[in-house]
Write a protein that holds these residues in place. Structure first.
Motif, PDB file in Angstrom:
ATOM      1  N   LEU A  15       0.837  -1.211   0.000  1.00 22.91           N
ATOM      2  CA  LEU A  15       0.000   0.000   0.000  1.00 22.91           C
ATOM      3  C   LEU A  15       0.868   1.257   0.000  1.00 22.91           C
ATOM      4  CD1 LEU A  15      -2.941  -1.069   2.335  1.00 22.91           C
ATOM      5  CD2 LEU A  15      -3.120  -0.378  -0.067  1.00 22.91           C
ATOM      6  N   GLY A  16       1.993   1.222   0.726  1.00 23.78           N
ATOM      7  CA  GLY A  16       2.897   2.377   0.722  1.00 23.78           C
ATOM      8  C   GLY A  16       3.427   2.647  -0.680  1.00 23.78           C
ATOM      9  N   THR A  17       3.788   1.590  -1.389  1.00 19.30           N
ATOM     10  CA  THR A  17       4.281   1.733  -2.768  1.00 19.30           C
ATOM     11  C   THR A  17       3.189   2.325  -3.656  1.00 19.30           C
ATOM     12  OG1 THR A  17       5.728  -0.151  -2.441  1.00 19.30           O
ATOM     13  CG2 THR A  17       5.227   0.423  -4.722  1.00 19.30           C
ATOM     14  N   ILE A  18       1.973   1.831  -3.476  1.00 18.57           N
ATOM     15  CA  ILE A  18       0.842   2.324  -4.281  1.00 18.57           C
ATOM     16  C   ILE A  18       0.567   3.803  -3.960  1.00 18.57           C
ATOM     17  CG2 ILE A  18      -1.690   2.123  -4.421  1.00 18.57           C
ATOM     18  CD1 ILE A  18      -1.191  -0.990  -4.376  1.00 18.57           C
ATOM     19  N   PHE A  19       0.575   4.153  -2.678  1.00 13.79           N
ATOM     20  CA  PHE A  19       0.321   5.558  -2.310  1.00 13.79           C
ATOM     21  C   PHE A  19       1.405   6.459  -2.913  1.00 13.79           C
ATOM     22  CE2 PHE A  19      -1.751   3.900   1.859  1.00 13.79           C
ATOM     23  CZ  PHE A  19      -2.932   3.626   1.190  1.00 13.79           C
ATOM     24  N   ALA A  20       2.658   5.995  -2.880  1.00  8.14           N
ATOM     25  CA  ALA A  20       3.749   6.799  -3.456  1.00  8.14           C
ATOM     26  C   ALA A  20       3.538   6.935  -4.963  1.00  8.14           C
ATOM     27  CB  ALA A  20       5.098   6.158  -3.149  1.00  8.14           C
ATOM     28  N   ARG A  21       3.177   5.842  -5.616  1.00 13.68           N
ATOM     29  CA  ARG A  21       2.978   5.910  -7.077  1.00 13.68           C
ATOM     30  C   ARG A  21       1.766   6.765  -7.425  1.00 13.68           C
ATOM     31  NH1 ARG A  21       4.993  -0.245  -8.328  1.00 13.68           N
ATOM     32  NH2 ARG A  21       7.159   0.254  -7.838  1.00 13.68           N
ATOM     33  N   ALA A  22       0.834   6.900  -6.470  1.00  9.10           N
ATOM     34  CA  ALA A  22      -0.331   7.772  -6.695  1.00  9.10           C
ATOM     35  C   ALA A  22       0.019   9.232  -6.390  1.00  9.10           C
ATOM     36  CB  ALA A  22      -1.500   7.313  -5.824  1.00  9.10           C
ATOM     37  N   GLY A  23       1.264   9.495  -5.971  1.00 10.19           N
ATOM     38  CA  GLY A  23       1.712  10.878  -5.795  1.00 10.19           C
ATOM     39  C   GLY A  23       1.858  11.350  -4.356  1.00 10.19           C
ATOM     40  N   HIS A  24       1.616  10.467  -3.382  1.00  9.12           N
ATOM     41  CA  HIS A  24       1.748  10.884  -1.979  1.00  9.12           C
ATOM     42  C   HIS A  24       3.184  10.720  -1.509  1.00  9.12           C
ATOM     43  CE1 HIS A  24      -2.564  11.188  -1.763  1.00  9.12           C
ATOM     44  NE2 HIS A  24      -2.697   9.947  -2.187  1.00  9.12           N
ATOM     45  N   GLU A  25       3.553  11.544  -0.516  1.00 10.17           N
ATOM     46  CA  GLU A  25       4.880  11.398   0.127  1.00 10.17           C
ATOM     47  C   GLU A  25       4.766  10.295   1.160  1.00 10.17           C
ATOM     48  OE1 GLU A  25       6.791  14.785   2.056  1.00 10.17           O
ATOM     49  OE2 GLU A  25       5.920  15.980   0.436  1.00 10.17           O
ATOM     50  N   VAL A  26       5.639   9.295   1.072  1.00  4.84           N
ATOM     51  CA  VAL A  26       5.485   8.114   1.935  1.00  4.84           C
ATOM     52  C   VAL A  26       6.761   7.865   2.744  1.00  4.84           C
ATOM     53  CG1 VAL A  26       5.222   5.593   1.897  1.00  4.84           C
ATOM     54  CG2 VAL A  26       3.783   7.012   0.433  1.00  4.84           C
ATOM     55  N   VAL A  27       6.589   7.584   4.029  1.00  2.80           N
ATOM     56  CA  VAL A  27       7.717   7.128   4.851  1.00  2.80           C
ATOM     57  C   VAL A  27       7.434   5.684   5.271  1.00  2.80           C
ATOM     58  CG1 VAL A  27       9.064   7.472   6.957  1.00  2.80           C
ATOM     59  CG2 VAL A  27       8.162   9.455   5.723  1.00  2.80           C
ATOM     60  N   PHE A  28       8.299   4.753   4.853  1.00  2.90           N
ATOM     61  CA  PHE A  28       8.173   3.349   5.242  1.00  2.90           C
ATOM     62  C   PHE A  28       8.882   3.149   6.574  1.00  2.90           C
ATOM     63  CE2 PHE A  28       7.842   2.997   0.591  1.00  2.90           C
ATOM     64  CZ  PHE A  28       6.750   2.148   0.467  1.00  2.90           C
ATOM     65  N   SER A  29       8.191   2.564   7.545  1.00  2.00           N
ATOM     66  CA  SER A  29       8.853   2.302   8.827  1.00  2.00           C
ATOM     67  C   SER A  29       8.440   0.940   9.382  1.00  2.00           C
ATOM     68  CB  SER A  29       8.516   3.404   9.843  1.00  2.00           C
ATOM     69  OG  SER A  29       7.234   3.188  10.415  1.00  2.00           O
ATOM     70  N   TYR A  30       9.144   0.539  10.416  1.00  3.57           N
ATOM     71  CA  TYR A  30       8.863  -0.645  11.231  1.00  3.57           C
ATOM     72  C   TYR A  30       9.029  -1.942  10.449  1.00  3.57           C
ATOM     73  CZ  TYR A  30       7.076  -2.982  15.398  1.00  3.57           C
ATOM     74  OH  TYR A  30       6.949  -3.743  16.514  1.00  3.57           O
ATOM     75  N   SER A  31      10.291  -2.271  10.221  1.00  4.17           N
ATOM     76  CA  SER A  31      10.668  -3.602   9.726  1.00  4.17           C
ATOM     77  C   SER A  31      11.877  -4.004  10.553  1.00  4.17           C
ATOM     78  CB  SER A  31      11.024  -3.528   8.239  1.00  4.17           C
ATOM     79  OG  SER A  31      11.690  -4.697   7.848  1.00  4.17           O
ATOM     80  N   ARG A  32      12.125  -5.318  10.653  1.00  2.29           N
ATOM     81  CA  ARG A  32      13.346  -5.747  11.343  1.00  2.29           C
ATOM     82  C   ARG A  32      14.553  -5.603  10.437  1.00  2.29           C
ATOM     83  NH1 ARG A  32       9.949 -10.912  12.922  1.00  2.29           N
ATOM     84  NH2 ARG A  32       9.145 -10.226  10.926  1.00  2.29           N
ATOM     85  N   ASP A  33      14.309  -5.223   9.192  1.00  2.00           N
ATOM     86  CA  ASP A  33      15.384  -5.160   8.210  1.00  2.00           C
ATOM     87  C   ASP A  33      15.419  -3.753   7.586  1.00  2.00           C
ATOM     88  OD1 ASP A  33      17.093  -5.422   6.095  1.00  2.00           O
ATOM     89  OD2 ASP A  33      16.061  -7.135   5.173  1.00  2.00           O
ATOM     90  N   GLN A  34      16.372  -2.943   8.031  1.00  2.00           N
ATOM     91  CA  GLN A  34      16.477  -1.569   7.529  1.00  2.00           C
ATOM     92  C   GLN A  34      16.660  -1.536   6.012  1.00  2.00           C
ATOM     93  OE1 GLN A  34      15.968   1.301   8.886  1.00  2.00           O
ATOM     94  NE2 GLN A  34      16.848   2.666   7.311  1.00  2.00           N
ATOM     95  N   ARG A  35      17.401  -2.543   5.487  1.00  2.00           N
ATOM     96  CA  ARG A  35      17.631  -2.551   4.023  1.00  2.00           C
ATOM     97  C   ARG A  35      16.327  -2.757   3.269  1.00  2.00           C
ATOM     98  NH1 ARG A  35      21.894  -7.108   3.821  1.00  2.00           N
ATOM     99  NH2 ARG A  35      20.304  -7.741   5.278  1.00  2.00           N
ATOM    100  N   LYS A  36      15.390  -3.486   3.878  1.00  2.00           N
ATOM    101  CA  LYS A  36      14.079  -3.675   3.230  1.00  2.00           C
ATOM    102  C   LYS A  36      13.343  -2.334   3.120  1.00  2.00           C
ATOM    103  CE  LYS A  36       9.682  -5.924   4.126  1.00  2.00           C
ATOM    104  NZ  LYS A  36       8.962  -6.802   5.058  1.00  2.00           N
ATOM    105  N   LEU A  37      13.409  -1.528   4.181  1.00  2.00           N
ATOM    106  CA  LEU A  37      12.753  -0.213   4.134  1.00  2.00           C
ATOM    107  C   LEU A  37      13.390   0.649   3.044  1.00  2.00           C
ATOM    108  CD1 LEU A  37      12.412   0.627   7.954  1.00  2.00           C
ATOM    109  CD2 LEU A  37      10.671  -0.324   6.432  1.00  2.00           C
TER     110      LEU A  37
END
Ligand SMILES: NC(=O)c1ccc[n+]([C@@H]2O[C@H](COP(=O)([O-])OP(=O)(O)OC[C@H]3O[C@@H](n4cnc5c(N)ncnc54)[C@H](OP(=O)(O)O)[C@@H]3O)[C@@H](O)[C@H]2O)c1
Length: 226
Positions: A15-37
């Motif tokens: 959903l974060g990827t979709i919101f970004a592609r729809a033009g919103h500013e997105v901050v991805f947070s809360y994963s155990r893997d920083q590289r994934k974010l």
């Protein structure tokens, strides 16, 4: 809008990827893997970045809560003060081993969440969908009719914003009423998930509402004789 993603797994990542592609500013947070974010932010485009839950929450117009129920308290603590923040939750109140609902007909995960963050503006949305359908629905957003998504909440401004996000993701928002309606939508969401993975039918069951709409139209035209 600025959207903070609290939980960047199957639902939050997509959903974060979709919101970004729809033009919103997105901050991805809360994963155990920083590289994934970092990878999610890179793939989502220049309007996305990785951050901590507190950074995701700080300037957000809305937050998407997308963690396992057992992680809700932890991510809320890390997000900090959520006063007046709009929190769109797709999290379902499952037991730790995913075998049962934590709350039932006299309450709902959404209401329990709202009680944990009483000054925030909680909307329940997106949780009736398996994550597998999200990208293909977004890619076909210009198709008609769009698949429906129910949402519910007690704050009209928060619901308007959630409805806009639902539209941006390629779905048709259906206002199911106040937040307590999540008592009925959450078990429905789990039923869809259970059925979707039990045999070969898969996530296409997410579209069953469309089929029911058609049946409903047929019943109505039979009744009116038209
Ligand atoms: N998946 C679906 O199709 C679907 C559909 C409807 C509703 N939901 C609901 O949406 C919520 C999120 O589901 P999801 O499938 O997106 O979950 P998920 O893929 O497991 O994602 C949860 C996120 O929380 C993160 N997290 C951070 N610390 C964690 C820890 N200590 N233990 C476990 N996770 C931790 C995970 O990190 P990592 O990146 O390190 O894994 C991940 O980014 C759940 O409440 C679920 O019931 C899911």
């Amino acid at each position: 809008m600025r959207i903070g993603i609290l939980g960047s797994g199957l639902m939050g990542g997509k959903l974060g990827t979709i919101f970004a592609r729809a033009g919103h500013e997105v901050v991805f947070s809360y994963s155990r893997d920083q590289r994934k974010l970092e990878r999610l932010a890179r793939d989502a485009g220049s309007v996305a970045r990785p951050g901590t839950p507190a950074e995701a929450a700080r300037d957000a117009d809305a937050l998407l809560l997308a963690v396992h129920w057992s992680r809700v308290d932890d991510v809320l603590k890390k997000a900090g003060d959520l006063s007046d923040k709009i929190v769109v939750s797709c999290s379902l109140p499952m037991s730790v081993d995913d075998t049962g609902l934590v709350v039932g007909h006299t309450s709902s995960g959404a209401e329990e969440l709202a009680a944990k963050i009483p000054t925030a503006r909680v909307v329940s949305a997106f949780n009736t969908l398996p994550s597998e359908v999200l990208f293909s629905v977004f890619e076909h957003a210009s198709d008609s009719p769009r698949p429906s998504v129910v949402y519910c909440g007690d704050d009209s401004g928060a619901k308007e914003l959630a409805a806009r996000l639902i539209i941006d993701a390629g779905f048709e928002p259906v206002d199911a009423g106040p937040l307590r309606i999540a008592r009925y939508t959450e078990p429905f969401a789990l039923l869809v998930a259970q059925l979707a993975y039990e045999d070969t039918r898969g996530p296409a069951l997410a579209y069953r509402f469309e089929w029911l709409d058609e049946v409903g139209d047929r019943i109505q035209s039979d009744a009116t004789g038209s």
